[in-house]
Design a protein around this motif. Structure first.
Motif, PDB file in Angstrom:
ATOM      1  N   GLU A  85       0.873  -1.155   0.134  1.00  0.00           N
ATOM      2  CA  GLU A  85       0.060  -0.016   0.049  1.00  0.00           C
ATOM      3  C   GLU A  85       0.980   1.582  -0.200  1.00  0.00           C
ATOM      4  N   ASN A  86       1.980   1.281   0.617  1.00  0.00           N
ATOM      5  CA  ASN A  86       3.052   2.373   0.755  1.00  0.00           C
ATOM      6  C   ASN A  86       4.367   2.023   0.435  1.00  0.00           C
ATOM      7  N   GLY A  87       5.136   2.919   0.004  1.00  0.00           N
ATOM      8  CA  GLY A  87       6.582   2.624  -0.319  1.00  0.00           C
ATOM      9  C   GLY A  87       7.257   2.401   1.155  1.00  0.00           C
ATOM     10  N   ASN A  88       6.968   2.827   2.218  1.00  0.00           N
ATOM     11  CA  ASN A  88       7.839   2.422   3.423  1.00  0.00           C
ATOM     12  C   ASN A  88       7.758   1.035   3.879  1.00  0.00           C
ATOM     13  N   ALA A  89       6.778   0.373   3.714  1.00  0.00           N
ATOM     14  CA  ALA A  89       6.465  -1.317   3.469  1.00  0.00           C
ATOM     15  C   ALA A  89       7.375  -2.007   2.573  1.00  0.00           C
ATOM     16  N   ALA A  90       7.148  -1.457   1.197  1.00  0.00           N
ATOM     17  CA  ALA A  90       8.178  -1.769   0.254  1.00  0.00           C
ATOM     18  C   ALA A  90       9.806  -1.666   0.457  1.00  0.00           C
ATOM     19  N   TRP A  91       9.876  -0.589   0.944  1.00  0.00           N
ATOM     20  CA  TRP A  91      11.469  -0.020   1.191  1.00  0.00           C
ATOM     21  C   TRP A  91      12.031  -1.146   2.133  1.00  0.00           C
ATOM     22  N   LYS A  92      11.300  -1.470   3.401  1.00  0.00           N
ATOM     23  CA  LYS A  92      11.790  -2.564   4.360  1.00  0.00           C
ATOM     24  C   LYS A  92      12.007  -3.708   3.622  1.00  0.00           C
ATOM     25  N   VAL A  93      11.389  -4.301   2.776  1.00  0.00           N
ATOM     26  CA  VAL A  93      11.561  -5.623   2.103  1.00  0.00           C
ATOM     27  C   VAL A  93      12.850  -5.524   1.072  1.00  0.00           C
ATOM     28  N   LEU A 106      16.854  -4.812  -8.102  1.00  0.00           N
ATOM     29  CA  LEU A 106      15.679  -4.629  -7.705  1.00  0.00           C
ATOM     30  C   LEU A 106      15.070  -3.120  -7.788  1.00  0.00           C
ATOM     31  N   TYR A 107      13.812  -2.983  -7.779  1.00  0.00           N
ATOM     32  CA  TYR A 107      13.262  -1.424  -7.783  1.00  0.00           C
ATOM     33  C   TYR A 107      11.960  -1.633  -7.192  1.00  0.00           C
ATOM     34  N   ILE A 108      11.625  -0.339  -6.886  1.00  0.00           N
ATOM     35  CA  ILE A 108      10.191  -0.205  -6.274  1.00  0.00           C
ATOM     36  C   ILE A 108       9.643   0.956  -7.216  1.00  0.00           C
ATOM     37  N   PHE A 109       8.527   0.524  -7.600  1.00  0.00           N
ATOM     38  CA  PHE A 109       7.807   1.722  -8.504  1.00  0.00           C
ATOM     39  C   PHE A 109       6.152   1.654  -7.872  1.00  0.00           C
TER      40      PHE A 109
END
Length: 86
Positions: A41-49, A62-65
């Motif tokens: 749902e948000n970038g913070n959770a994605a950033w932790k993983v 790896l990338y987050i988009f």
């Protein structure tokens, strides 16, 4: 998957992806095929993983988009290191 397919399957989500087929053109990294590792749902959770997976294997691309973006753009920048005062 192509980016258009990712957007279709995960609307309005942050996605953590791994580039499977990519190349550099000029200073831009072109990701042709990717695999979605997870969606958030948000970038913070994605950033932790992302940080956990990157620490385990730094060779993975790896990338987050966010899927609200019609196109993705990755600009390569040379790593200049950390400077300290002497």
């Amino acid at each position: 998957m192509k980016w258009s397919e990712v957007r279709e399957h995960f609307p309005e989500r942050c996605v953590l992806v791994e580039a499977l087929k990519s190349e550099t053109r000029g200073k831009e990294r072109i990701i042709e095929e990717m695999s979605v590792i997870d969606d958030f749902e948000n970038g913070n959770a994605a950033w932790k993983v992302y940080k956990k997976l990157h620490a385990e294997n730094t060779n993975r691309e790896l990338y987050i988009f966010h899927t609200n973006n019609e196109e993705i753009k990755v600009i390569e920048q040379p790593y200049i290191g950390v400077r300290r005062r002497v």
